[in-house]
Design a protein around this motif. Structure first.
Motif, PDB file in Angstrom:
ATOM      1  N   TYR A   1       0.821  -1.209   0.000  1.00 60.05           N
ATOM      2  CA  TYR A   1       0.000   0.000   0.000  1.00 60.05           C
ATOM      3  C   TYR A   1       0.859   1.265   0.000  1.00 60.05           C
ATOM      4  CZ  TYR A   1      -3.312   3.600   1.380  1.00 60.05           C
ATOM      5  OH  TYR A   1      -4.056   4.759   1.426  1.00 60.05           O
TER       6      TYR A   1
ATOM      7  N   TYR B   1       0.953   3.900  -3.002  1.00 57.27           N
ATOM      8  CA  TYR B   1       0.498   5.248  -2.668  1.00 57.27           C
ATOM      9  C   TYR B   1       1.542   6.286  -3.079  1.00 57.27           C
ATOM     10  CZ  TYR B   1      -1.148   9.153   0.248  1.00 57.27           C
ATOM     11  OH  TYR B   1      -1.589  10.380   0.689  1.00 57.27           O
TER      12      TYR B   1
ATOM     13  N   LEU C   1       2.207   6.472  -7.097  1.00 55.42           N
ATOM     14  CA  LEU C   1       1.172   7.099  -7.918  1.00 55.42           C
ATOM     15  C   LEU C   1       1.464   8.565  -8.199  1.00 55.42           C
ATOM     16  CD1 LEU C   1      -2.033   5.476  -6.384  1.00 55.42           C
ATOM     17  CD2 LEU C   1      -1.263   5.235  -8.745  1.00 55.42           C
TER      18      LEU C   1
ATOM     19  N   ARG D   1     -13.138  -0.685  -1.882  1.00 53.27           N
ATOM     20  CA  ARG D   1     -11.854  -1.247  -1.444  1.00 53.27           C
ATOM     21  C   ARG D   1     -11.793  -2.737  -1.702  1.00 53.27           C
ATOM     22  NH1 ARG D   1      -9.419  -4.138   2.408  1.00 53.27           N
ATOM     23  NH2 ARG D   1     -11.410  -4.644   3.418  1.00 53.27           N
TER      24      ARG D   1
ATOM     25  N   ILE E   1      -3.253  -1.739  -7.678  1.00 53.71           N
ATOM     26  CA  ILE E   1      -4.265  -1.138  -6.812  1.00 53.71           C
ATOM     27  C   ILE E   1      -4.991  -2.223  -6.027  1.00 53.71           C
ATOM     28  CG2 ILE E   1      -6.313   0.309  -6.765  1.00 53.71           C
ATOM     29  CD1 ILE E   1      -3.811   1.747  -7.782  1.00 53.71           C
TER      30      ILE E   1
ATOM     31  N   ASP F   1      -4.918  -2.286  -1.858  1.00 60.70           N
ATOM     32  CA  ASP F   1      -6.128  -2.081  -1.064  1.00 60.70           C
ATOM     33  C   ASP F   1      -6.486  -3.282  -0.205  1.00 60.70           C
ATOM     34  OD1 ASP F   1      -6.546   0.519  -1.740  1.00 60.70           O
ATOM     35  OD2 ASP F   1      -7.945   0.106  -3.362  1.00 60.70           O
TER      36      ASP F   1
ATOM     37  N   LYS G   1      -8.798   4.647   3.501  1.00 64.79           N
ATOM     38  CA  LYS G   1      -8.204   5.479   2.453  1.00 64.79           C
ATOM     39  C   LYS G   1      -7.725   4.583   1.316  1.00 64.79           C
ATOM     40  CE  LYS G   1      -5.214   9.525   2.003  1.00 64.79           C
ATOM     41  NZ  LYS G   1      -4.203  10.400   2.666  1.00 64.79           N
ATOM     42  N   HIS G   2      -8.685   4.007   0.594  1.00 62.99           N
ATOM     43  CA  HIS G   2      -8.326   3.102  -0.499  1.00 62.99           C
ATOM     44  C   HIS G   2      -7.770   3.890  -1.688  1.00 62.99           C
ATOM     45  CE1 HIS G   2     -11.807   4.338  -2.827  1.00 62.99           C
ATOM     46  NE2 HIS G   2     -12.594   4.105  -1.784  1.00 62.99           N
ATOM     47  N   LEU G   3      -7.227   3.164  -2.659  1.00 55.16           N
ATOM     48  CA  LEU G   3      -6.575   3.777  -3.811  1.00 55.16           C
ATOM     49  C   LEU G   3      -7.304   3.496  -5.121  1.00 55.16           C
ATOM     50  CD1 LEU G   3      -2.862   2.925  -2.877  1.00 55.16           C
ATOM     51  CD2 LEU G   3      -4.111   5.065  -2.470  1.00 55.16           C
TER      52      LEU G   3
ATOM     53  N   GLY H   1      -7.024   6.150  -7.629  1.00 51.21           N
ATOM     54  CA  GLY H   1      -5.689   6.679  -7.846  1.00 51.21           C
ATOM     55  C   GLY H   1      -5.460   7.972  -7.096  1.00 51.21           C
ATOM     56  N   ARG H   2      -4.382   8.634  -7.439  1.00 49.03           N
ATOM     57  CA  ARG H   2      -4.050   9.944  -6.884  1.00 49.03           C
ATOM     58  C   ARG H   2      -3.019  10.581  -7.792  1.00 49.03           C
ATOM     59  NH1 ARG H   2       0.623   9.778  -3.310  1.00 49.03           N
ATOM     60  NH2 ARG H   2      -0.263  11.459  -2.077  1.00 49.03           N
TER      61      ARG H   2
ATOM     62  N   ALA I   1      -5.200  10.686 -11.379  1.00 47.83           N
ATOM     63  CA  ALA I   1      -6.341  10.252 -10.575  1.00 47.83           C
ATOM     64  C   ALA I   1      -7.601  10.236 -11.436  1.00 47.83           C
ATOM     65  CB  ALA I   1      -6.538  11.192  -9.384  1.00 47.83           C
TER      66      ALA I   1
END
Length: 401
Positions: free
Chosen positions: A52, A56, A59, A280, A314, A318, A338-340, A343-344, A348
């Motif tokens: 994770y 994180y 990304l 998630r 991802i 998660d 705070k899942h992905l 994206g970010r 995103a």
């Protein structure tokens, strides 16, 4: 035990077991560490990042690029979308990507998405009426054909402005794109280009009209062919991920009637919370689009050479037990989530608000209407798409009473 790549000697984890149960493989990866050297089914060596924290951070790591000019020679994929040498939006990096992203963000502002709620409720109700008619008396209904596909196809095509005569091809195109079987995208590109040209003389309230009127730095309209791949990815991704989310979530909730009942009867605030846990656990997005290392770098102490291909998982991140206690258990009372999934950073998902609204309405209304819905075949008989990008069942036969 995964097979070994005959060319590079790395594990090849993306196999029949993975298509059916990727989360079992992710659990084994988490026991081994956050970064793994593996090969894809077509023999391309990649770094698979599953932790994770590592996903994180990566990304938003500008040392990892989308453009193919940064790839080494061992990246041999030529199939769209990831094999394209150039493509607006998804295969660009800032600052070029920033310009393309503005064209998309306009259509997905949260306020505009919230205005779609009545339309989505109307579409869902109509589809459920059709399902009820087809499934009355114990008949088997394929939810992929009757619900999970037609709802997001209609929503995204209306938003983008896909002509009615082209919509019958959307599901087929998406399947070819995300299963890696689309060899020649010219037919799709031509359809999008025709639509863009038409919007320049017949503007409407949709994204195609916005794109058709965009100019470059010299004030010239962008060529329709230059925009067509971006439009293709937008509507394919916009419907395909929702189709996967609806089908994977429905399959899971049919096996957990107490969870289905709670979701069906939740108020708006609780529904939002429950859906975050559903995302998630059951998001179909297993990884982001491939990235290439611009320079030599390290992730979690693992050396990655310039030009190497990196997959950010991802789906694995998660379910990382280092981030989420009891990571493989559905927990509607989870407090930190705070899942992905969306994206970010610069890439995103622009449609995150639409995805939350559309999936929440659809799943809640589906289980309100059909609380006794059951899978019509053994779960092991379900066939899954062979894709490392978007996971979904090819059919979802159910009985509603």
């Amino acid at each position: 035990m995964a097979d070994k790549c005959p060319m590079h000697g790395h594990d090849m984890p993306f196999d029949e077991e993975y298509w059916h149960a990727p989360f079992d493989k992710y659990a084994r990866f988490h026991e081994q560490g956050p970064v793994h050297r593996v090969c894809t089914p077509d023999g391309i060596p990649v770094w698979l990042v599953t932790g994770y924290t590592e996903v994180y951070d990566a990304l938003r790591d500008q040392r990892l690029a989308r453009h193919r000019r940064y790839a080494s020679d061992d990246y041999t994929n030529n199939l769209p979308p990831e094999g394209l040498p150039e493509s607006r939006l998804v295969m660009e990096d800032p600052p070029e990507h920033t310009k393309s992203r503005r064209l998309v963000n306009f259509g997905f502002v949260p306020r505009r998405m919230r205005l779609l709620k009545p339309k989505i409720h109307e579409l869902v109700a109509g589809l459920l009426d059709d399902i009820e008619a087809k499934g009355s008396g114990g008949g088997v209904v394929d939810l992929m054909d009757t619900f999970c596909a037609p709802l997001p196809i209609t929503v995204i095509c209306d938003l983008v402005g896909m002509p009615e005569e082209e919509r019958v091809h959307v599901r087929e195109w998406g399947e070819l794109v995300f299963s890696g079987k689309l060899v020649n995208p010219q037919g799709i590109g031509a359809a999008m280009a025709r639509a863009l040209v038409e919007r320049r003389t017949n503007p409407k309230d949709d994204l195609l009209t916005t794109w058709a009127q965009v100019t470059d730095d010299d004030g010239d309209l962008l060529p329709p062919e230059d925009l067509s791949h971006m439009a293709l990815i937008m509507f394919a991704a916009g419907y395909d991920s929702t189709m996967g989310m609806l089908s994977c979530s429905t399959l899971a909730l049919m096996e957990r009637p107490d969870y289905a009942d709670r979701l069906a009867n939740a108020d708006e605030d609780e529904l939002h919370k429950l859906m975050e846990e559903m995302f998630r656990m059951y998001s179909p997005t297993q990884r982001g689009f491939r990235r290439f290392a611009r320079e030599d770098l390290e992730i979690a102490g693992v050396k990655i050479a310039a030009g190497d291909t990196v997959y950010l998982s991802i789906g694995a991140a998660d379910r990382d037990p280092g981030k989420f206690p009891n990571a493989n258990e559905l927990d509607f009372d989870r407090t930190e989530n705070k899942h992905l999934v969306f994206g970010r950073g610069p890439h995103a998902c622009p449609g995150a608000e639409l995805a939350r609204i559309e999936n929440g309405i659809a799943l809640q209304e589906l289980f309100k209407r059909f609380p006794d819905m059951k899978l019509a075949v053994p779960v092991d008989d379900i066939k899954w798409r062979e894709s490392t990008l978007i996971r979904l069942p090819l059919t979802l036969p159910v009985t509603i009473s």
